[in-house]
Motif scaffolding. Structure first.
Motif, mmCIF file in Angstrom:
data_model
loop_
_atom_site.group_PDB
_atom_site.id
_atom_site.type_symbol
_atom_site.label_atom_id
_atom_site.label_comp_id
_atom_site.label_asym_id
_atom_site.label_seq_id
_atom_site.Cartn_x
_atom_site.Cartn_y
_atom_site.Cartn_z
ATOM 1 N N THR A 3 1.216 4.211 12.021
ATOM 2 C CA THR A 3 0.026 4.091 11.176
ATOM 3 C C THR A 3 0.333 4.566 9.760
ATOM 4 O OG1 THR A 3 -1.395 4.462 13.089
ATOM 5 C CG2 THR A 3 -2.386 4.792 10.925
ATOM 6 N N ASN A 29 -3.832 -9.625 4.915
ATOM 7 C CA ASN A 29 -4.086 -10.133 6.276
ATOM 8 C C ASN A 29 -3.500 -11.524 6.439
ATOM 9 O OD1 ASN A 29 -5.290 -8.454 8.142
ATOM 10 N ND2 ASN A 29 -7.324 -8.711 7.278
ATOM 11 N N LEU A 35 2.572 -6.591 9.675
ATOM 12 C CA LEU A 35 1.275 -5.932 9.605
ATOM 13 C C LEU A 35 0.395 -6.381 10.769
ATOM 14 C CD1 LEU A 35 -0.638 -4.108 7.980
ATOM 15 C CD2 LEU A 35 -1.211 -6.090 6.589
ATOM 16 N N LEU A 38 -5.160 -4.314 9.660
ATOM 17 C CA LEU A 38 -5.500 -3.866 8.312
ATOM 18 C C LEU A 38 -6.995 -3.607 8.256
ATOM 19 C CD1 LEU A 38 -4.978 -3.463 5.221
ATOM 20 C CD2 LEU A 38 -5.375 -5.917 4.984
ATOM 21 N N GLU A 39 -7.353 -2.389 7.867
ATOM 22 C CA GLU A 39 -8.752 -2.043 7.599
ATOM 23 C C GLU A 39 -8.821 -1.579 6.161
ATOM 24 O OE1 GLU A 39 -11.167 0.310 10.437
ATOM 25 O OE2 GLU A 39 -9.262 0.457 11.522
ATOM 26 N N ILE A 55 -7.176 2.339 2.874
ATOM 27 C CA ILE A 55 -6.695 1.354 3.846
ATOM 28 C C ILE A 55 -6.061 2.073 5.021
ATOM 29 C CG2 ILE A 55 -6.330 -0.478 2.141
ATOM 30 C CD1 ILE A 55 -3.289 0.027 2.437
ATOM 31 N N THR A 57 -3.377 0.809 7.909
ATOM 32 C CA THR A 57 -2.515 -0.280 8.376
ATOM 33 C C THR A 57 -1.767 0.197 9.608
ATOM 34 O OG1 THR A 57 -0.774 0.420 6.834
ATOM 35 C CG2 THR A 57 -2.235 -1.334 6.100
ATOM 36 N N ARG A 58 -1.533 -0.731 10.521
ATOM 37 C CA ARG A 58 -0.816 -0.383 11.754
ATOM 38 C C ARG A 58 0.319 -1.383 11.989
ATOM 39 N NH1 ARG A 58 -5.839 1.886 13.663
ATOM 40 N NH2 ARG A 58 -5.498 4.123 13.608
ATOM 41 N N TYR A 65 6.971 -0.954 9.301
ATOM 42 C CA TYR A 65 6.332 -0.434 8.087
ATOM 43 C C TYR A 65 7.301 -0.486 6.907
ATOM 44 C CZ TYR A 65 5.307 2.801 4.413
ATOM 45 O OH TYR A 65 5.156 3.336 3.170
ATOM 46 N N TYR A 68 7.507 -3.929 5.634
ATOM 47 C CA TYR A 68 6.256 -4.222 4.920
ATOM 48 C C TYR A 68 6.269 -3.635 3.519
ATOM 49 C CZ TYR A 68 1.563 -2.408 3.621
ATOM 50 O OH TYR A 68 0.428 -2.003 2.954
ATOM 51 N N HIS A 74 3.608 -8.017 -0.457
ATOM 52 C CA HIS A 74 3.063 -6.674 -0.667
ATOM 53 C C HIS A 74 3.380 -6.152 -2.063
ATOM 54 C CE1 HIS A 74 3.265 -2.146 0.187
ATOM 55 N NE2 HIS A 74 1.992 -2.443 0.148
#
Length: 94
Positions: A3, A29, A35, A38-39, A55, A57-58, A65, A68, A74
């Motif tokens: 996370t 997204n 990824l 994503l919140e 945010i 992200t998981r 990660y 990413y 990104h």
């Protein structure tokens, strides 16, 4: 599961700027295969301690990660775009 959480404080936290940054963050997204979740949340309390946007992200694993973090989408379409709007950011990774 790995996370990555980021809190963002904008230089000028107008509704327009917050909305733009939120939309830009949400654009990840479906554009970054590593990824998994994503919140994006906009602060509603607005206390002295508050940051403006956060945010969560998981990823399946830490290596995802790391991929990413250097992913072209990104870096070019998110980090560089929102960078000028930022006053500060904080992260937590676990």
């Amino acid at each position: 599961m790995f996370t990555h959480i980021v809190l963002f404080k904008l230089k000028e936290p107008t509704n327009e700027n917050i909305s733009f940054v939120e939309k830009t963050l949400l654009s990840m997204n479906g554009n970054i295969k590593e990824l998994k979740l994503l919140e994006v949340g906009v602060d509603v309390i607005k206390s002295d301690r508050s940051y403006d946007i956060g945010i969560i992200t998981r990823f399946d694993k830490e290596e995802d990660y790391l991929a990413y973090d250097i992913n072209e989408f990104h870096v070019e379409k998110v980090k560089k775009v929102i960078g000028p709007y930022m006053e500060a950011s904080k992260t937590l990774d676990f």
